[in-house]
Design a protein around this motif. Structure first.
Motif, mmCIF file in Angstrom:
data_model
loop_
_atom_site.group_PDB
_atom_site.id
_atom_site.type_symbol
_atom_site.label_atom_id
_atom_site.label_comp_id
_atom_site.label_asym_id
_atom_site.label_seq_id
_atom_site.Cartn_x
_atom_site.Cartn_y
_atom_site.Cartn_z
ATOM 1 N N UNK A 167 47.094 40.897 36.775
ATOM 2 C CA UNK A 167 45.729 40.501 37.130
ATOM 3 C C UNK A 167 45.541 38.993 36.992
ATOM 4 N N UNK A 168 46.170 38.388 35.978
ATOM 5 C CA UNK A 168 46.072 36.934 35.823
ATOM 6 C C UNK A 168 46.751 36.214 36.981
ATOM 7 N N UNK A 169 47.896 36.726 37.439
ATOM 8 C CA UNK A 169 48.582 36.109 38.577
ATOM 9 C C UNK A 169 47.763 36.228 39.851
ATOM 10 N N UNK A 170 47.119 37.367 40.050
ATOM 11 C CA UNK A 170 46.241 37.526 41.211
ATOM 12 C C UNK A 170 45.069 36.549 41.140
ATOM 13 N N UNK A 171 44.528 36.375 39.948
ATOM 14 C CA UNK A 171 43.402 35.466 39.768
ATOM 15 C C UNK A 171 43.808 34.020 40.035
ATOM 16 N N UNK A 172 45.010 33.654 39.649
ATOM 17 C CA UNK A 172 45.486 32.289 39.877
ATOM 18 C C UNK A 172 45.538 31.965 41.360
ATOM 19 N N UNK A 173 46.015 32.905 42.174
ATOM 20 C CA UNK A 173 46.072 32.686 43.623
ATOM 21 C C UNK A 173 44.673 32.686 44.227
ATOM 22 N N UNK A 174 43.829 33.609 43.775
ATOM 23 C CA UNK A 174 42.502 33.769 44.370
ATOM 24 C C UNK A 174 41.628 32.547 44.163
#
Length: 390
Positions: free
Chosen positions: A64-71
């Protein structure tokens, strides 16, 4: 009466993180879909960890943190960690409580070869697309494919001639002399008092280099920064750059990316990756599918392979020596595929402007591939709130 500008710390906070997020915030729907998708991957996460030892950081939180970084276009994992320290929205999305400690950035580095891999990125993409609210939005018979260049984290100055093989009798620098070698005494020279002071000959890191007249190719040169990067240009009017080639397979109904891949850049990579993605998405399919593509895919071998796989090649025709004939172009669906296939440029544009893929900060084709597929996942997630009416 004027209020005083004084701040007093609160001993307790009685407001839950859930209540601080607006009810209509787009991240609420995205988090719901992501949580359901990660819950379906619980068995895959279990195989990555042992049954003993110190408990790790939950893999769901790392993803979820990796998805948030891209978003949110966070430039680095260190900045992401800093944001999670004080950004309540980030804490809520990742799953951290308001008093929970944030892990160090090296956690991403240590999990990159175990959890943040290409295989896991593809599983996350498949789980999100199989979600009960997302699956009805997808087309299962009409697709488009295209590729784009991802600039490597390497400069043109790092593109150096490949080192030739060392002769067998050459001991190389740093080795002791051979047993029968006689060392000649070196005459000691005492500098005269009138000799000028020696100049500093240290080379600067960013020295000026003139490439004019020098012939360089992937056969004779390689990047010392990222050996997997290749010198390539996609169109005649542009300059060659050190890059990778990203590929995407899109369904034509709402423009979701259903498969992603990344390879070394060459003239055959797009067609090969297109075949791999269509077989990976619909293995052994006997249904008649359609695949839209631009003129770069108009090759006799590629068109023949698609027909053998029960895929109708809706490929744009070249002006000369086209492998697409009237039996394909006469149908109305061919014109529709040529219209819808251009939507695939939108995920590529989003990935480069928002997702940070204009120039990757990772090295090696495997790590860049994992990041590229994860960026395509986030591109799909960014469009869900509007399509689902959240």
């Amino acid at each position: 009466m004027r209020g005083t500008d004084e701040t007093s710390g609160s001993l307790f906070s009685y407001v839950d993180l859930q209540e601080r997020i607006p009810p209509r915030h787009p991240l609420r729907k995205i988090r719901q879909v992501v949580n359901d998708a990660l819950a379906s991957l619980d068995a895959d996460f279990e195989t990555l960890y042992t049954d003993f030892g110190r408990p790790s950081i939950p893999p769901e939180r790392l993803i979820r943190a990796s998805l948030l970084q891209v978003l949110f276009s966070v430039r680095s994992e260190r900045q992401l960690k800093e944001q999670m320290q004080y950004n309540l929205l980030f804490r809520w999305f990742v799953g951290l409580g308001i008093d929970d400690a944030v892990w160090v950035p090296t956690v991403f580095t240590k999990n990159r070869d175990r959890l943040l891999t290409t295989d896991m990125s593809r599983k996350v993409m498949a789980a999100i697309l199989a979600h009960r609210e997302v699956a009805p939005l997808l087309s299962d018979e009409h697709f488009s494919v295209d590729g784009t260049l991802i600039k490597a984290w390497a400069s043109m100055k790092s593109f150096q001639p490949k080192a030739e093989a060392t002769p067998p009798d050459d001991e190389g620098p740093g080795h002791p002399p051979a047993p029968n070698t006689t060392l000649e005494p070196t005459p000691s020279e005492t500098p005269a008092e009138t000799d000028p002071m020696p100049r500093n000959t240290r080379h600067h890191r960013n020295a000026e280099v003139d490439f004019k007249g020098e012939k360089r190719s992937n056969a004779t040169h390689a990047s010392t920064t990222d050996p997997d990067a290749r010198l390539y240009k996609k169109s005649p009017g542009t300059g060659a750059v050190l890059c990778f080639m990203g590929h995407a397979l899109m369904e034509n109904r709402h423009g979701f990316v259903v498969q992603g891949d990344l390879t070394q850049a060459d003239g055959h990579a797009e067609r090969k990756a297109a075949l791999d993605m269509i077989h990976r998405h619909s293995p052994g399919s006997t249904r008649r599918l359609t695949l839209g593509a631009d003129k770069g895919y108009d090759a006799a071998g590629f068109v023949s392979d698609l027909r053998q796989a029960y895929v109708t090649p809706h490929v744009a025709q070249k002006s000369r020596y086209s492998a697409i004939d009237g039996r394909t172009t006469r149908h109305e669906g061919y014109a529709l595929s040529q219209k819808h296939r251009k939507k695939i440029e939108e995920p590529f544009g989003w990935a480069k402007t928002v997702g940070g893929m204009a120039q990757t900060m990772y090295r090696g084709v495997e790590r860049v591939r994992s990041r590229f597929i994860l960026t395509m996942v986030v591109n799909n997630l960014a469009r869900l709130p509007r399509l689902l009416g959240a």
